[in-house]
Motif scaffolding. Structure first.
Motif, short mmCIF file in Angstrom:
data_model
loop_
_atom_site.label_atom_id
_atom_site.label_comp_id
_atom_site.label_asym_id
_atom_site.label_seq_id
_atom_site.Cartn_x
_atom_site.Cartn_y
_atom_site.Cartn_z
N HIS A 67 51.57 -14.54 82.34
CA HIS A 67 51.94 -14.82 83.85
C HIS A 67 50.67 -15.14 84.79
O HIS A 67 50.87 -16.02 85.40
CB HIS A 67 52.92 -13.82 84.50
N ALA A 68 49.56 -14.52 84.40
CA ALA A 68 48.40 -14.60 85.14
C ALA A 68 47.43 -15.45 84.67
O ALA A 68 46.45 -16.21 85.42
CB ALA A 68 47.85 -13.32 85.24
N HIS A 69 47.25 -15.80 83.55
CA HIS A 69 46.15 -16.29 82.63
C HIS A 69 46.35 -17.75 82.08
O HIS A 69 45.38 -18.34 81.30
CB HIS A 69 45.74 -15.27 81.77
N GLY A 70 47.26 -18.51 82.64
CA GLY A 70 47.14 -19.94 81.86
C GLY A 70 48.83 -20.32 81.90
O GLY A 70 49.79 -19.67 82.29
N GLY A 77 64.86 -13.58 81.84
CA GLY A 77 64.22 -12.26 81.66
C GLY A 77 63.15 -11.76 82.50
O GLY A 77 62.91 -10.53 82.63
N HIS A 78 62.42 -12.81 83.09
CA HIS A 78 61.54 -12.52 84.11
C HIS A 78 61.77 -11.67 85.22
O HIS A 78 61.03 -10.75 85.82
CB HIS A 78 60.82 -13.58 84.42
N ILE A 79 63.04 -11.76 85.45
CA ILE A 79 63.60 -11.33 86.84
C ILE A 79 64.74 -10.11 86.70
O ILE A 79 65.32 -9.98 87.63
CB ILE A 79 63.64 -12.33 88.00
N THR A 80 65.21 -10.01 85.51
CA THR A 80 66.38 -9.10 85.13
C THR A 80 66.31 -7.97 84.75
O THR A 80 64.91 -7.80 84.09
CB THR A 80 67.31 -9.95 84.22
N LYS A 81 66.90 -7.00 85.26
CA LYS A 81 66.90 -5.53 84.54
C LYS A 81 67.03 -5.63 83.18
O LYS A 81 66.16 -4.93 82.44
CB LYS A 81 67.69 -4.77 85.25
N ASP A 82 67.84 -6.27 82.52
CA ASP A 82 68.13 -6.35 81.18
C ASP A 82 67.08 -7.10 80.55
O ASP A 82 66.63 -8.26 81.04
CB ASP A 82 69.46 -6.89 80.81
N PHE A 83 66.65 -6.91 79.28
CA PHE A 83 65.73 -7.66 78.64
C PHE A 83 66.09 -8.92 77.98
O PHE A 83 67.19 -9.00 77.29
CB PHE A 83 64.85 -6.80 77.28
N GLN A 88 64.09 -16.10 72.26
CA GLN A 88 65.44 -16.03 71.77
C GLN A 88 66.28 -17.16 72.59
O GLN A 88 67.08 -17.93 72.04
CB GLN A 88 66.00 -14.71 72.10
N ARG A 89 65.66 -17.51 73.71
CA ARG A 89 66.56 -18.30 74.66
C ARG A 89 65.97 -20.05 74.72
O ARG A 89 66.86 -20.45 74.86
CB ARG A 89 66.25 -17.68 76.29
N ASP A 232 59.39 -11.81 77.86
CA ASP A 232 60.15 -12.57 79.01
C ASP A 232 59.29 -13.86 79.14
O ASP A 232 59.84 -14.89 79.41
CB ASP A 232 60.23 -11.93 80.50
N ALA A 233 58.14 -13.94 78.96
CA ALA A 233 57.19 -15.08 78.91
C ALA A 233 56.14 -15.26 77.84
O ALA A 233 56.00 -14.31 77.22
CB ALA A 233 56.62 -15.19 80.15
N SER A 234 55.86 -16.42 77.41
CA SER A 234 55.08 -16.59 76.44
C SER A 234 54.07 -17.72 76.67
O SER A 234 54.39 -18.82 77.53
CB SER A 234 55.69 -16.94 75.05
#
Length: 245
Positions: A67-70, A77-83, A88-89, A232-234
């Protein structure tokens, strides 16, 4: 090599990479108040993973935050309680995309991207993905440190409009679609993924792209390449292809 997708032809030998590469030092783009990424040789006792220091291979360890480096692609999943894993999405990687350029407008103490600006830029176009280039578009975006700078962002109504337009994949050259300090509201994220209704699990947001000025506004095919992280992010590498006449 050329390919035909639906009724359009693209030249696969002429990719337009709009990602920002990761560098292991302070010259790397940065946000969210974190230290620069680190790329260093692995050390184990007397072993140093560097050919110039006697090893047979270069064997680095990398420490960074997507999220911070590029350039990175994230799912709900970035903003949900559940993973939810973006690996997968996101199951399809080629999309019809529109590149638009917007000069964020003044709103209270901020600069923002509004619904009206997006309506003007998109008109009646039907696209699966949208790439937003903001002005000014200088090369300092490749190494800028955004923490405590209050960068431009999308208004909630702008994100809602993109949902009504059927935009599944949003790409932007800013560190976030939301205001840097908003008390955790994340209005544009929630609106784009429709978290208060039928959640758009397959939709993605890609932040920290860089669209060179030589790339004109218009229709492209997008190849949204992404490292297979169960997170949640890649880190990702979105690549555009011109559509031939």
């Amino acid at each position: 090599m050329k390919a035909k997708i639906k009724n359009d032809f693209i030249d696969l030998s002429k990719p337009l990479d709009i990602s920002i590469p990761l560098r292991g030092d302070a010259s790397n783009v940065n946000a969210w108040y974190v230290e620069p990424p680190i790329i260093t040789p692995h050390v184990d006792g007397d072993f140093v993973g560097k050919v110039s220091e006697g090893a047979s291979t270069n064997f680095n360890r990398i420490q960074f935050s997507p999220h911070a480096h590029g350039t990175h692609t994230e799912c709900v999943g970035h903003i949900t309680k559940d993973f939810h894993s973006v690996n997968q999405r996101l199951k399809h990687y080629f999309f019809l995309a529109e590149v638009i350029t917007i000069a964020p407008e003044k709103y209270q103490d901020d600069f923002v991207i509004s619904r009206k600006q997006l309506q003007y830029a998109l008109g009646n176009k039907k696209r699966e993905a949208l790439v937003i280039r903001t002005l000014p578009n200088l090369k300092d975006k490749l190494a800028k440190h955004y923490s405590n700078t209050n960068p431009p962002y999308l208004l909630e109504q702008a994100a809602e409009y993109l949902v009504t337009k059927g935009i599944e994949h949003l790409l932007i050259d800013l560190p976030s679609v939301d205001k840097e300090k908003d008390g955790g509201a994340l209005l544009a994220h929630h609106a784009f993924w429709n978290t208060q209704g039928k959640v758009r699990y397959s939709a993605t947001i890609t932040e920290f792209v860089f669209v060179p000025n030589a790339i004109k506004d218009g229709k492209y095919f997008l190849n949204l390449q992404m490292a297979p992280f169960e997170n949640d992010a890649s880190p990702s590498r979105p690549v555009l292809y011109n559509i031939e006449d």
